[in-house]
Scaffold this active site. Structure first.
Site, short mmCIF file in Angstrom:
data_model
loop_
_atom_site.label_atom_id
_atom_site.label_comp_id
_atom_site.label_asym_id
_atom_site.label_seq_id
_atom_site.Cartn_x
_atom_site.Cartn_y
_atom_site.Cartn_z
N HIS A 54 0.71 -1.17 -0.18
CA HIS A 54 0.37 0.20 -0.14
C HIS A 54 0.59 1.42 0.59
CE1 HIS A 54 -3.80 -2.58 1.77
NE2 HIS A 54 -3.54 -2.68 0.72
N GLU A 56 1.52 3.95 2.06
CA GLU A 56 1.86 4.38 3.10
C GLU A 56 3.42 3.13 2.80
OE1 GLU A 56 -3.17 3.84 4.44
OE2 GLU A 56 -1.27 2.94 2.86
N CYS A 88 -1.39 -1.72 7.50
CA CYS A 88 -1.06 -0.56 7.52
C CYS A 88 -0.38 0.17 8.66
CB CYS A 88 -1.40 0.45 6.58
SG CYS A 88 -1.16 0.01 4.81
N GLU A 297 -22.58 2.54 -23.50
CA GLU A 297 -22.01 2.98 -25.46
C GLU A 297 -23.39 3.49 -26.54
OE1 GLU A 297 -18.49 2.71 -27.26
OE2 GLU A 297 -17.39 2.24 -26.08
#
Length: 375
Positions: A54, A56, A88, A297
């Site tokens: 990640h 961090e 993290c 689309e």
């Protein structure tokens, strides 16, 4: 509460995160900056790909011992759970970070706030909300998928300045110029699925390829044809490449009308009102299959359906429109407009747009906006 320097560092984290657009899904785009003594950037990083470290972790690794006593700026709450990578918050605590400034909470209801709580329990000062609006817009695709289970939906069209997507003869190539077509192919490359209506599939017979985006030529978005009350022929160009790029026929009929060419296309039975495809169920099924971003689309009836303008009571399913305006006037009472359906019964019931922006694409103009989903 926040200083001009705080805003500068968070803006840098957002700029880093933005570089991962379309490459980190299903994960969010995240950037992180480590600042020592409020004035010196000693580490910076971003999330590159799913399964990789990640943002961090990249920033802390670059900072090394200089992260001790420093501040961390990050555009999304640091994770506190074990996924494909370790949490993290553990690395942040171990690095000796003393202050964390985050733009927003993790929108995942199962984990939202857990990272902040663990950081605060470790004695780290946590501040949340700096540039939150910009952070939310950046990760709008991730937020939609993680909170609803459905993919983010963009309606894309190229039209003349008087709102036509084809001449009365049916001719539609090319309304927009080369730069606009390259942009459209890059949009396709970001998508997990591309949706067209049955009439468009028959009339234009598109391949829905990404040949004008060679840098992402490895991408193979699923191509979906909406079969409502129109029989899909077996000789469409899409079927000839179905072995290398998936084709799905979403059928609104109890018994599909298509004459399927061997096993080259999948059939999804999704009957809805008036013989149409149940678009909400289609999006739920795509979300369950892991789709994050869906590109619509057209044609005009399909755009009307996703914008809630085809039949009374239809919900708005589009999250953003990207209309490419060409400096042309086509005219013609029988020429197709960009949005069909019944339309709004009164100007007060028109679909309102917000966050409107525009930028040139060669000779054309790209207009981007977000529909309000509630009146």
């Amino acid at each position: 509460m926040w200083t001009a320097q705080d805003k500068t560092y968070m803006a840098r984290a957002l700029d880093l995160a933005r570089k991962g657009y379309g490459r980190t899904w299903p994960n969010p785009m995240v950037g992180a900056v480590v600042v020592q003594k409020g004035v010196k950037v000693v580490g910076a990083g971003r999330h590159y790909r799913p399964g990789g470290p990640h943002a961090e972790i990249h920033a802390l690794k670059q900072a090394g011992h200089r992260a001790h006593g420093a501040a961390l700026y990050v555009n999304l709450e640091p994770c506190a759970h074990q996924g494909r990578t370790p949490p993290c918050v553990q690395a942040i605590v171990q690095a000796g970070i003393k202050r964390v400034v985050a733009a927003m909470k993790d929108p995942n209801p199962e984990v939202s706030g857990r990272g902040f709580r663990r950081l605060r329990r470790a004695g780290i000062k946590v501040e949340v909300g700096l540039l939150a609006g910009e952070a939310g817009r950046l990760n709008e695709v991730f937020i939609k998928r993680i909170t609803t289970g459905c993919p983010f939906v963009v309606c894309k069209a190229a039209l003349s300045l008087d709102g036509k997507i084809a001449c009365a003869s049916g001719a539609s190539r090319w309304i927009s110029g080369g730069d606009a077509r390259k942009h459209a192919h890059h949009l396709r490359a970001l998508a997990d699925a591309i949706i067209v209506g049955g009439r468009t599939a028959i009339k234009d017979n598109p391949e829905l390829s990404i040949r004008l985006a060679p840098s992402v030529a490895h991408r193979r978005p699923t191509r979906i044809i909406l079969e409502g009350r129109v029989k899909i022929p077996a000789d469409l160009k899409m079927f000839t490449t179905a072995e290398t790029q998936r084709v799905v026929i979403a059928s609104g009929a109890r018994r599909p009308l298509v004459r399927k060419p061997g096993d080259q296309a999948e059939i999804w039975h999704l009957p809805g009102r008036h013989g149409r495809v149940d678009l909400e169920e289609l999006l739920r099924r795509l979300g369950q299959a892991g789709a994050n971003f869906v590109l619509v689309e057209g044609g005009s009836e399909v755009h009307a359906a996703f914008l809630g303008l085809d039949i009374p009571g239809r919900r708005i399913l589009a999250d953003r429109i990207e209309f490419i305006l060409a400096p042309k006037l086509i005219g013609g009472r029988q020429a197709a407009g960009v949005i069909g359906g019944r339309g709004a019964e009164h100007p007060d019931r028109a679909v309102l747009l917000k966050d409107v922006s525009w930028r040139p694409l060669g000779r054309d103009m790209l207009v981007t906006a977000t529909p309000y989903k509630e009146y």
